[in-house]
Design an enzyme around this catalytic site. Structure first.
Site, PDB file in Angstrom:
ATOM      1  N   SER A 151       0.828  -1.210   0.000  1.00  0.00           N
ATOM      2  CA  SER A 151       0.000   0.000   0.000  1.00  0.00           C
ATOM      3  C   SER A 151       0.864   1.262   0.000  1.00  0.00           C
ATOM      4  O   SER A 151       0.547   2.241  -0.679  1.00  0.00           O
ATOM      5  CB  SER A 151      -0.948  -0.001   1.201  1.00  0.00           C
ATOM      6  OG  SER A 151      -0.230  -0.004   2.425  1.00  0.00           O
ATOM      7  N   TYR A 152       1.958   1.225   0.737  1.00  0.00           N
ATOM      8  CA  TYR A 152       2.871   2.369   0.804  1.00  0.00           C
ATOM      9  C   TYR A 152       3.576   2.564  -0.537  1.00  0.00           C
ATOM     10  O   TYR A 152       3.645   3.677  -1.067  1.00  0.00           O
ATOM     11  CB  TYR A 152       3.885   2.117   1.912  1.00  0.00           C
ATOM     12  CG  TYR A 152       4.887   3.221   2.146  1.00  0.00           C
ATOM     13  CD1 TYR A 152       4.502   4.443   2.667  1.00  0.00           C
ATOM     14  CD2 TYR A 152       6.247   3.017   1.880  1.00  0.00           C
ATOM     15  CE1 TYR A 152       5.437   5.447   2.915  1.00  0.00           C
ATOM     16  CE2 TYR A 152       7.182   4.012   2.114  1.00  0.00           C
ATOM     17  CZ  TYR A 152       6.766   5.219   2.631  1.00  0.00           C
ATOM     18  OH  TYR A 152       7.688   6.211   2.863  1.00  0.00           O
ATOM     19  N   ALA A 153       4.075   1.470  -1.099  1.00  0.00           N
ATOM     20  CA  ALA A 153       4.777   1.548  -2.375  1.00  0.00           C
ATOM     21  C   ALA A 153       3.860   2.056  -3.476  1.00  0.00           C
ATOM     22  O   ALA A 153       4.267   2.874  -4.316  1.00  0.00           O
ATOM     23  CB  ALA A 153       5.335   0.172  -2.751  1.00  0.00           C
TER      24      ALA A 153
END
Length: 249
Positions: A151-153
């Site tokens: 999700s962060y990437a």
């Protein structure tokens, strides 16, 4: 005093990298608006800023779109202009890819990607007037595909995408839009170092310069460069401030 007379907004500037950037810019003469959800930490940063220049304080949850135009309006109302926008704030949680949920994507995009997008749109009229600078944030986690960071990437790579588009569209109007992808010794990393010393040492050994970046001296000084006239011929670029960990072209 490379930023003397400039006015900037730095999101997530109560602590960590955001605080380092805010202080580095203030020491170079910029008036800085501190935007953070943690009141205690944000007030601490403001006190330090006020030792060098003049600061403003916004305790706002910028995942709520309605606050963003309000912040821009108040900053311009006080200082008369906006020269620098630093979109640093972002929250996320780690999970294996197969365990990543829409809730985790919503957290990452609502605190990182969408605030970056809406701040850029809201700031555009003022940045066009000042021929200003936008500094967004990406991560090696997105560039290299770090496990547990889906999700962060995804949000960070989406930020890289809109940064390149804005650089192309806004370049003719004199607005520079760039990205910093850092590795830094923040408060969270310091806590992790105490509980996972072996993993920390492995990480350090994988960094060619064998250390983590200092939020102010390394990341902040790079942001000062990108916000100054010295970077006028640089736009649409991802600047890796990571001790040489990732080489891209």
């Amino acid at each position: 005093m490379r930023l003397k007379g400039k006015v900037g907004i730095v999101t997530g500037s109560g602590s960590g990298i955001g605080r380092g950037i805010a202080l580095a810019m203030a020491k170079e003469g910029a008036n800085i608006a501190i935007v953070d959800i943690n009141e205690e930490k944000a007030k601490s940063t403001l006190q330090e800023i006020n030792q060098y220049t003049e600061g403003m304080l916004f305790i706002k949850d910028i995942s709520k779109k309605e606050y963003i135009e309000e912040i821009i309006s108040e900053v311009v109302g006080k200082f008369g202009k906006l020269d620098i926008l630093v979109n640093n704030a972002h929250a996320s949680k780690q999970a294996l890819f197969k365990e990543t949920t829409m809730e985790l994507f919503d957290l990452s995009f609502n605190t990182g990607f969408y605030p970056t997008f809406y701040f850029m749109k809201a700031a555009y009229p003022e940045l066009k007037k000042s021929k200003g600078k936008v500094i967004n944030f990406a991560s090696g986690a997105g560039i290299s595909g770090q496990p547990t960071q889906a999700s962060y990437a995804a949000a960070k790579e989406a930020i890289r995408g809109i940064t390149r588009v804005a650089a192309n569209e806004w370049g003719p109007e004199g607005i520079n839009v760039n990205i910093i992808a850092p590795i830094a010794l923040t408060e969270g990393v310091k806590q992790w170092r105490q509980s996972a010393s072996e993993l920390y040492e492995q990480m350090i050994n994988n960094i060619p310069l064998r250390r983590l970046g200092d939020p102010e001296q390394d990341i902040g000084r790079t942001a000062v460069f990108l916000a100054s006239d010295d970077s006028d011929y640089i736009t649409g670029q991802t600047i890796m401030v990571d001790g040489g960990s990732i080489k891209i072209y």
